[in-house]
Write a protein that holds these residues in place. Structure first.
Motif, PDB file in Angstrom:
ATOM      1  N   ILE A 286      23.634  31.964  49.145  1.00 25.78           N
ATOM      2  CA  ILE A 286      24.020  31.162  47.978  1.00 25.78           C
ATOM      3  C   ILE A 286      25.116  31.874  47.186  1.00 25.78           C
ATOM      4  CG2 ILE A 286      23.215  30.284  45.742  1.00 25.78           C
ATOM      5  CD1 ILE A 286      20.522  29.658  47.132  1.00 25.78           C
ATOM      6  N   ASN A 287      24.928  33.166  46.956  1.00 27.12           N
ATOM      7  CA  ASN A 287      25.946  33.905  46.196  1.00 27.12           C
ATOM      8  C   ASN A 287      27.294  33.906  46.893  1.00 27.12           C
ATOM      9  OD1 ASN A 287      24.190  34.473  44.146  1.00 27.12           O
ATOM     10  ND2 ASN A 287      23.571  36.459  44.995  1.00 27.12           N
ATOM     11  N   GLN A 288      27.262  34.137  48.199  1.00 25.74           N
ATOM     12  CA  GLN A 288      28.529  34.158  48.945  1.00 25.74           C
ATOM     13  C   GLN A 288      29.196  32.784  48.961  1.00 25.74           C
ATOM     14  OE1 GLN A 288      28.037  35.885  52.848  1.00 25.74           O
ATOM     15  NE2 GLN A 288      27.216  37.808  52.032  1.00 25.74           N
ATOM     16  N   ARG A 289      28.354  31.749  49.074  1.00 30.04           N
ATOM     17  CA  ARG A 289      28.865  30.372  49.088  1.00 30.04           C
ATOM     18  C   ARG A 289      29.567  30.090  47.759  1.00 30.04           C
ATOM     19  NH1 ARG A 289      23.907  26.736  49.637  1.00 30.04           N
ATOM     20  NH2 ARG A 289      23.560  27.910  51.546  1.00 30.04           N
ATOM     21  N   ILE A 290      28.913  30.444  46.668  1.00 32.37           N
ATOM     22  CA  ILE A 290      29.494  30.189  45.341  1.00 32.37           C
ATOM     23  C   ILE A 290      30.773  31.015  45.156  1.00 32.37           C
ATOM     24  CG2 ILE A 290      29.133  30.548  42.855  1.00 32.37           C
ATOM     25  CD1 ILE A 290      26.223  29.711  43.270  1.00 32.37           C
ATOM     26  N   ASP A 291      30.693  32.302  45.504  1.00 37.42           N
ATOM     27  CA  ASP A 291      31.871  33.160  45.313  1.00 37.42           C
ATOM     28  C   ASP A 291      33.068  32.668  46.107  1.00 37.42           C
ATOM     29  OD1 ASP A 291      30.423  34.713  43.633  1.00 37.42           O
ATOM     30  OD2 ASP A 291      30.049  36.348  45.053  1.00 37.42           O
ATOM     31  N   LYS A 292      32.805  32.214  47.320  1.00 40.63           N
ATOM     32  CA  LYS A 292      33.905  31.765  48.175  1.00 40.63           C
ATOM     33  C   LYS A 292      34.664  30.612  47.514  1.00 40.63           C
ATOM     34  CE  LYS A 292      33.139  29.155  51.774  1.00 40.63           C
ATOM     35  NZ  LYS A 292      32.561  28.774  53.067  1.00 40.63           N
ATOM     36  N   PHE A 293      33.931  29.607  47.063  1.00 45.43           N
ATOM     37  CA  PHE A 293      34.610  28.452  46.463  1.00 45.43           C
ATOM     38  C   PHE A 293      35.232  28.808  45.105  1.00 45.43           C
ATOM     39  CE2 PHE A 293      32.251  26.105  49.669  1.00 45.43           C
ATOM     40  CZ  PHE A 293      33.130  25.098  50.011  1.00 45.43           C
ATOM     41  N   CYS A 294      34.586  29.734  44.383  1.00 41.33           N
ATOM     42  CA  CYS A 294      35.127  30.097  43.062  1.00 41.33           C
ATOM     43  C   CYS A 294      36.423  30.891  43.181  1.00 41.33           C
ATOM     44  CB  CYS A 294      34.078  30.852  42.247  1.00 41.33           C
ATOM     45  SG  CYS A 294      32.797  29.731  41.633  1.00 41.33           S
ATOM     46  N   ASP A 295      36.666  31.488  44.351  1.00 40.60           N
ATOM     47  CA  ASP A 295      37.910  32.218  44.556  1.00 40.60           C
ATOM     48  C   ASP A 295      39.086  31.300  44.890  1.00 40.60           C
ATOM     49  OD1 ASP A 295      37.020  34.701  43.995  1.00 40.60           O
ATOM     50  OD2 ASP A 295      36.565  35.270  46.069  1.00 40.60           O
ATOM     51  N   MET A 296      38.806  30.039  45.145  1.00 39.66           N
ATOM     52  CA  MET A 296      39.882  29.143  45.581  1.00 39.66           C
ATOM     53  C   MET A 296      40.719  28.675  44.385  1.00 39.66           C
ATOM     54  SD  MET A 296      37.863  26.888  48.402  1.00 39.66           S
ATOM     55  CE  MET A 296      37.060  27.667  49.809  1.00 39.66           C
ATOM     56  N   GLY A 297      42.022  28.713  44.571  1.00 40.79           N
ATOM     57  CA  GLY A 297      42.919  28.313  43.492  1.00 40.79           C
ATOM     58  C   GLY A 297      43.922  29.418  43.228  1.00 40.79           C
ATOM     59  N   VAL A 298      45.126  29.024  42.843  1.00 44.32           N
ATOM     60  CA  VAL A 298      46.177  29.994  42.555  1.00 44.32           C
ATOM     61  C   VAL A 298      46.715  29.714  41.160  1.00 44.32           C
ATOM     62  CG1 VAL A 298      48.376  30.956  43.302  1.00 44.32           C
ATOM     63  CG2 VAL A 298      46.814  30.024  45.002  1.00 44.32           C
ATOM     64  N   VAL A 299      46.635  30.711  40.277  1.00 42.99           N
ATOM     65  CA  VAL A 299      47.144  30.524  38.914  1.00 42.99           C
ATOM     66  C   VAL A 299      48.017  31.714  38.525  1.00 42.99           C
ATOM     67  CG1 VAL A 299      45.153  29.172  38.141  1.00 42.99           C
ATOM     68  CG2 VAL A 299      45.113  31.652  37.888  1.00 42.99           C
ATOM     69  N   VAL A 300      48.821  31.506  37.507  1.00 44.18           N
ATOM     70  CA  VAL A 300      49.617  32.596  36.954  1.00 44.18           C
ATOM     71  C   VAL A 300      48.957  33.019  35.644  1.00 44.18           C
ATOM     72  CG1 VAL A 300      51.889  33.310  36.158  1.00 44.18           C
ATOM     73  CG2 VAL A 300      51.686  31.576  37.957  1.00 44.18           C
ATOM     74  N   GLU A 301      48.542  34.285  35.577  1.00 44.01           N
ATOM     75  CA  GLU A 301      47.815  34.759  34.383  1.00 44.01           C
ATOM     76  C   GLU A 301      48.765  34.879  33.189  1.00 44.01           C
ATOM     77  OE1 GLU A 301      44.556  35.669  33.930  1.00 44.01           O
ATOM     78  OE2 GLU A 301      43.845  35.316  35.980  1.00 44.01           O
TER      79      GLU A 301
END
Lengths: 317, 280
Positions: free
Chosen positions: A302-317
């Protein structure tokens, strides 16, 4: 009769020539084995060449090829037994989404997927693989059932989108998909999702939150179909090829952007040419990943599943 | 056309002699066409005092309405869009972003912050529709995810105000996965037992409806807001018929069981406070 796509026309010509040659051989005593062998290798070479250089739009076409295996075929070819389960227990059974317990190499699994039809009547019955809210709710019910009995879940994604109809809205299409996304993150059992054809937007994502998300080589997965993207952004249907390129929607693109975990190779010429071969490849991949995932605890998954999707996306800080 | 004939030629009133008549003193309701004072319209939470029409407003107005004395700390205010796909339609995506930034003064389609609402600590994320149709790309997903993280860490309720046409096409697959990301964070928030209120405002459709907007412990809306998964045009084309009146309105969605209540914007702050106090 095989269906040839536009870009397969040169192959079609050679295929016809080969068929003619064989017929000729049957009718006479001329030995054509050398000629047919040469032609066969020529066809293979041509096919290799065409498939090495497929455009994104051509892959979209392949993903929709009318001879492509659909969810039912994969279940039949991969599993020893399958008991289909119906209904969402609320409104009705949705034929565009199928699922049930199956036996994969002696292991009990839950397998769920969108289902398209082969002929006009079937296509209508299956609503062209476009589920209503009931379909997503049925899928979730079955996933919870799998969790209850501690069986891994396999989902096969093949949809041009969730159905945009009147009743679908009345019964909460948005809510049904949203709930699946949220609930799938918390499933304690392994979840493997594979795009086997079209992966259109929320309608695909609604059963595609998994520990492993994979795409067959000639499929697409994105936020909207290239045709609809073209209609909205270019205000015309004609820019679908540009739209496909702009959206980078193929398996290769999605893998490069780390939006999926793996590409599953198809037999040369596409899955539609070799259903048995394709299913065998897929089965191997699924068993391999099930083995890996069974090593992890439910919390780790579950943790890995959540982390994987939460890492998706590209933003400029 | 010469009803009025200027008798004296060349009247030149010096600037200091001109009467003061500031612009924007009056507001005309686009719905009932009646006139009211801009100041009163604002005091009325940007709703019409005659017909209750809810003017479409953005994060600035909602923050002002909800946070006590308009005091709040904005989160991740500097986050802006990248162009991970090198996307180009009739316009290159970075150019589109830049011109929208200049036009709206916003960085992207959502702003997030925390502060007090009637003394209650709360985290609020509010979408801005005038930034590319309130579309959800990586920035929107990431800012919402981080706002939920803040709510989780500080155990404060989370209010999401949605107003969006759905996922942003120019980030294609990345946009799609923001639906997953925000839903994952909401699953964690839910597990932690922290309240999540989703306010769906006019319009909320597409991937936003199919993810965080419909996942509230409380899904609420404003009168007559359009709420749906597919847009009305798409449905009309699919079924080949005109849609019934009021289809996909907040009232329709409430009737079909997907909203908890509809609230007038001027009552929003107090009603949310009462609700949150009851479940505290």
């Amino acid at each position: 009769m095989r269906t040839y796509l536009d870009f397969e026309k040169p192959i079609a010509e050679l295929d016809n020539k080969l068929a003619d040659m064989r017929r000729l051989a049957e009718e006479s005593t001329i030995d054509v084995s050398a000629a047919t062998a040469a032609l066969e290798s020529g066809i293979a070479k041509l096919r290799q060449e065409i498939f090495d250089n497929l455009t994104r739009w051509q892959r979209v076409q392949l993903s929709r090829h009318p001879d492509r295996p659909y969810t039912y075929e994969y279940i039949q070819l991969m599993c020893d037994e399958f008991i289909e389960l119906h209904g969402d227990r609320q409104v009705r059974d949705d034929p565009a989404m199928i699922g049930g317990f199956a036996n994969l190499n002696g292991q009990g699994i839950m397998i769920i997927g969108q289902q398209k039809g082969r002929n006009t009547k079937q296509r209508q019955h299956r609503n062209f693989g476009m589920p209503n809210p009931e379909g997503y709710r049925k899928a979730l019910r079955l996933m919870k059932l799998a969790e209850k009995f501690n069986k891994p879940i396999i989902t096969l994604i093949d949809t041009p989108g969730a159905f945009p109809g009147l009743e679908a809205e009345e019964r909460g299409q948005g809510e049904a998909i949203a709930r699946n996304l949220k609930e799938m993150f918390m499933l304690k059992v392994p979840v493997i999702c594979i795009v086997i054809g079209e992966g259109a937007s929320g309608g695909a994502l609604g059963i595609a939150i998994g520990d492993r998300v994979m795409m067959l080589e000639n499929t697409w997965y994105s936020v909207i179909s290239p045709e609809n993207c073209s209609t909205i952004l270019w205000r015309s249907w004609d820019y679908k090829e540009q739209a496909a390129d702009a959206m980078k929607l193929t398996a290769r693109d999605m893998k490069a952007n780390k939006l999926i975990d793996e590409i599953v190779p198809e037999p040369l010429g596409g899955a539609h040419l070799d259903h048995v071969g394709m299913a065998a490849i897929l089965k191997g991949v699924i068993l391999d990943h099930l083995g890996q995932l069974s090593q992890l605890s439910p919390e780790e998954r579950i943790n890995q599943r959540i982390d994987k999707f939460c890492d998706m996306g590209v933003v400029v800080e | 056309m010469s009803w009025f004939i200027r008798k004296e030629k060349g009247i030149n009133t010096p600037t200091e002699m001109k009467r003061e008549a500031p612009d924007g003193l009056w507001y005309q309701c686009p719905n009932c066409k009646k006139i009211m004072q801009t100041r009163e319209h604002k005091m009325n939470a940007y709703t019409c005092e005659h017909c209750n029409y809810h003017e479409k407003v953005g994060s600035e107005a909602y923050f002002e309405i909800l946070f006590d004395h308009n005091k709040f700390t904005e989160l991740d205010a500097s986050l802006t869009s990248a162009d991970p796909l090198n996307f180009k339609d009739t316009k290159a995506y970075p150019d589109r972003i830049r011109s929208t930034m200049e036009k709206t003064g916003l960085k992207d389609a959502v702003r997030t912050g925390y502060g007090r609402m009637n003394d209650l600590e709360i985290v609020i994320a509010c979408m801005d529709f005038n930034f590319i149709g309130g579309s959800m790309g990586s920035v929107v997903g990431e800012k919402i995810a981080r706002a939920i993280d803040h709510a989780l860490k500080n155990r404060q309720p989370f209010l999401m105000i949605s107003r969006s046409g759905g996922a942003r096409m120019m980030e294609a697959g990345f946009s799609l996965m923001q639906m997953a990301k925000t839903s994952a964070k909401l699953a964690l928030l839910s597990e932690a037992g922290i309240p999540y209120i989703s306010l769906l405002t006019d319009p909320t459709t597409g991937g936003v409806t199919a993810s965080y907007a419909m996942l509230g412990d409380f899904n609420i809306s404003e009168p007559e807001a359009l709420i749906g998964f597919a847009g009305p045009r798409v449905i009309r084309e699919t079924i080949g018929k005109d849609l019934p009146k009021g289809f996909q309105s907040a009232e329709f969605v409430l009737e079909h069981g997907f909203l908890d209540f509809i609230v007038d914007r001027k009552d929003l702050k107090d009603k949310l406070t009462s609700l949150l106090k009851m479940i505290q």
